[in-house]
Design a protein around this motif. Structure first.
Motif, mmCIF file in Angstrom:
data_model
loop_
_atom_site.group_PDB
_atom_site.id
_atom_site.type_symbol
_atom_site.label_atom_id
_atom_site.label_comp_id
_atom_site.label_asym_id
_atom_site.label_seq_id
_atom_site.Cartn_x
_atom_site.Cartn_y
_atom_site.Cartn_z
ATOM 1 N N LEU A 45 0.816 -1.212 0.000
ATOM 2 C CA LEU A 45 0.000 0.000 0.000
ATOM 3 C C LEU A 45 0.847 1.258 0.000
ATOM 4 C CD1 LEU A 45 -2.913 -1.003 2.380
ATOM 5 C CD2 LEU A 45 -2.856 -0.969 -0.104
ATOM 6 N N THR A 46 2.034 1.205 0.594
ATOM 7 C CA THR A 46 2.862 2.408 0.584
ATOM 8 C C THR A 46 3.332 2.727 -0.825
ATOM 9 O OG1 THR A 46 4.835 1.120 1.128
ATOM 10 C CG2 THR A 46 3.628 2.097 2.958
ATOM 11 N N ARG A 69 -9.451 7.758 -4.163
ATOM 12 C CA ARG A 69 -8.502 6.639 -4.211
ATOM 13 C C ARG A 69 -7.746 6.488 -2.901
ATOM 14 N NH1 ARG A 69 -6.841 7.604 -10.505
ATOM 15 N NH2 ARG A 69 -8.873 6.934 -11.295
ATOM 16 N N ILE A 70 -7.503 7.594 -2.229
ATOM 17 C CA ILE A 70 -6.880 7.518 -0.897
ATOM 18 C C ILE A 70 -7.840 6.806 0.056
ATOM 19 C CG2 ILE A 70 -6.220 8.902 1.113
ATOM 20 C CD1 ILE A 70 -4.064 8.791 -0.954
ATOM 21 N N ARG A 71 -9.125 7.132 -0.060
ATOM 22 C CA ARG A 71 -10.121 6.485 0.786
ATOM 23 C C ARG A 71 -10.167 4.988 0.508
ATOM 24 N NH1 ARG A 71 -14.782 4.422 0.603
ATOM 25 N NH2 ARG A 71 -15.203 4.939 -1.556
ATOM 26 N N VAL A 72 -10.106 4.613 -0.758
ATOM 27 C CA VAL A 72 -10.133 3.194 -1.135
ATOM 28 C C VAL A 72 -8.886 2.476 -0.593
ATOM 29 C CG1 VAL A 72 -9.981 1.613 -3.098
ATOM 30 C CG2 VAL A 72 -11.589 3.527 -3.165
ATOM 31 N N LEU A 73 -7.752 3.139 -0.638
ATOM 32 C CA LEU A 73 -6.524 2.531 -0.105
ATOM 33 C C LEU A 73 -6.554 2.392 1.407
ATOM 34 C CD1 LEU A 73 -3.757 4.233 -2.284
ATOM 35 C CD2 LEU A 73 -4.487 1.856 -2.330
ATOM 36 N N GLY A 74 -7.472 3.102 2.066
ATOM 37 C CA GLY A 74 -7.626 2.952 3.494
ATOM 38 C C GLY A 74 -6.801 3.928 4.305
#
Length: 77
Positions: A45-46, A69-74
């Motif tokens: 993820l990083t 997309r940041i939200r999807v990445l968590g």
């Protein structure tokens, strides 16, 4: 008598190959940590975040797409 040094050389090469194979098998297993193989199959993820940051900086994604997309990445920022 001329063959005696040849058998010693063959034995030495055989032992070296055996040691090499054992080391390769142990290194593929990741040592004694069985969890190391399961984490290598998960996406990093990083690195995904870095790629997204770079795409946003180049203007390839809009601010709205970036936040989604940041939200999807968590990450949740």
């Amino acid at each position: 008598m001329g063959w005696s040094w040849g058998f010693g050389l063959v034995a030495l090469v055989g032992i070296a190959i055996l040691v090499y194979v054992v080391i390769r098998l142990l290194s593929k297993n990741g040592g004694s940590d069985p969890s190391s193989t399961s984490t290598s199959t998960q996406p990093d993820l990083t690195s995904a975040r870095k790629i997204l940051d770079e795409r946003f900086a180049r203007g390839e994604v809009t601010a709205e797409q970036y936040r989604e997309r940041i939200r999807v990445l968590g990450d949740g920022r």
